[in-house]
Design an enzyme around this catalytic site. Sequence first.
Site, PDB file in Angstrom:
ATOM      1  N   HIS A   1       0.824  -1.204   0.000  1.00 44.48           N
ATOM      2  CA  HIS A   1       0.000   0.000   0.000  1.00 44.48           C
ATOM      3  C   HIS A   1       0.862   1.259   0.000  1.00 44.48           C
ATOM      4  O   HIS A   1       0.539   2.251  -0.664  1.00 44.48           O
ATOM      5  CB  HIS A   1      -0.918  -0.027   1.223  1.00 44.48           C
TER       6      HIS A   1
ATOM      7  N   GLU B   1       2.149   2.004  -3.439  1.00 42.65           N
ATOM      8  CA  GLU B   1       1.060   2.597  -4.230  1.00 42.65           C
ATOM      9  C   GLU B   1       1.033   4.116  -4.031  1.00 42.65           C
ATOM     10  O   GLU B   1       0.918   4.882  -4.998  1.00 42.65           O
ATOM     11  CB  GLU B   1      -0.270   1.984  -3.819  1.00 42.65           C
ATOM     12  N   HIS B   2       1.160   4.561  -2.792  1.00 40.98           N
ATOM     13  CA  HIS B   2       1.191   6.001  -2.507  1.00 40.98           C
ATOM     14  C   HIS B   2       2.398   6.662  -3.151  1.00 40.98           C
ATOM     15  O   HIS B   2       2.294   7.749  -3.728  1.00 40.98           O
ATOM     16  CB  HIS B   2       1.258   6.224  -0.985  1.00 40.98           C
TER      17      HIS B   2
ATOM     18  N   GLU C   1      -3.911   8.013   7.681  1.00 46.47           N
ATOM     19  CA  GLU C   1      -4.903   7.107   7.091  1.00 46.47           C
ATOM     20  C   GLU C   1      -5.203   5.951   8.060  1.00 46.47           C
ATOM     21  O   GLU C   1      -6.358   5.554   8.234  1.00 46.47           O
ATOM     22  CB  GLU C   1      -4.392   6.561   5.758  1.00 46.47           C
TER      23      GLU C   1
END
Length: 421
Positions: A46, A49-50, A126
Amino acid sequence: MFNKIVLENGLRIVTENIPYVKSVSIGIWIEIGSRFENQSNNGISHFIEHMLFKGTENRTAKQIAESIDSVGGQLNAFTSKEFTCFYAKVLDEHLPLAVDVLADMIFNSKFNEEDIIKEKNVVFEEINMYEDSPEDLVHDLICQTMFDGHPLAYPILGSSSILEKINKKNVLDYYKQYYTPNNTVISIAGNFDTDKTIELIYKYFSNWIPVKKEKDEQCPPMFYRRIMGKTKNTEQLHLCLGMKGVPQGTNEMYHLMVLNNIFGGSMSSRLFQKIREERGLAYSIYSYPSSYKDTGMFTIYVGLNPNYVSTVLQLITEEIDKIKNGGMTSDEIYKSKEQLKGNYILGLESTSSRMSSMGKSELLHGKIYRPKEILEMIDSVQREDVENIAKEVLDFNRLNISFVGDINNNQIESNFKKIIG
């Protein structure tokens, strides 16, 4: 019309030309997600991805965003347990721009130390936001409960303590290991010239060097009865009941989807009508199947006043007993199948949905199912199929519970045992 091409480097390209629309959606699907991680790098898929949105050799982070925004398009990405997808949706005339931006992100991202530090703070927030959302948190907890001891239990976002220790070398090593053409599918759906688009993809992606690697073969998880929860000062109790489901790409998946519509998958379902509409005991109650390459789970969620937990658990188990003991009618099964077909056909009107369906299916199963095949598989579901899958999935011996709310494990467990022993 579907088309599939495999480049010499192993990159798979799947396309569907839809000449009557004005848009085109493109997705780059990489088979990497949280189930390929371990306890020392959970959350890295993840995080990468950022990082691919944080700037390349050719574009700043702002320019990446502006490039697609300026033509009225959409650019985004998401990470799941089994794959990561970067996608864009634009007017058909802007497909070359979308390909250029996505290729730039994949091949030329900088991974600057400063950006890594800043983006860690973004992901920390997040994670904090997720922790502050009990309905989201309880779904993560049911995965951890069901898949305890298996990589599928890892949360997609990871944890702040693990992410804090991940450095640039970790990120680059992981990126080079999994971001390879032989681990990737490019999916395109919409209005485009197929030959020109394949040439365009070839121009940007044919020099991508494959990496020979062997993924660790993971045994399917074992399922037991467990309870896992977090005591938090919330007005509502958020509760998930989880049972073993079925893998992707099987006929049983359609049997379970028909069952889910009847049981708790819609506003007309038994759980919604009985517990919310007739008894007024919850605002939100629903069920859903989750499927992976080699296993699956079936989840029931309810948000309720803690004082009602015993009553609601009793009502849920009563509905399960009714369904397992031949309580479904032919009319319910017919309506459920029509609902599934209607939802699927409506989804075909979106180029994004069609791109996603093709990309995910090719990445995980090496096959694309045509709409006619999907509809035939739904139509072929018989009452006996639904009854059999109900007996297999709705199994109290493999029933797990997760909760978030102002209650403790002992209170949940005592109610649990009263009902199912």
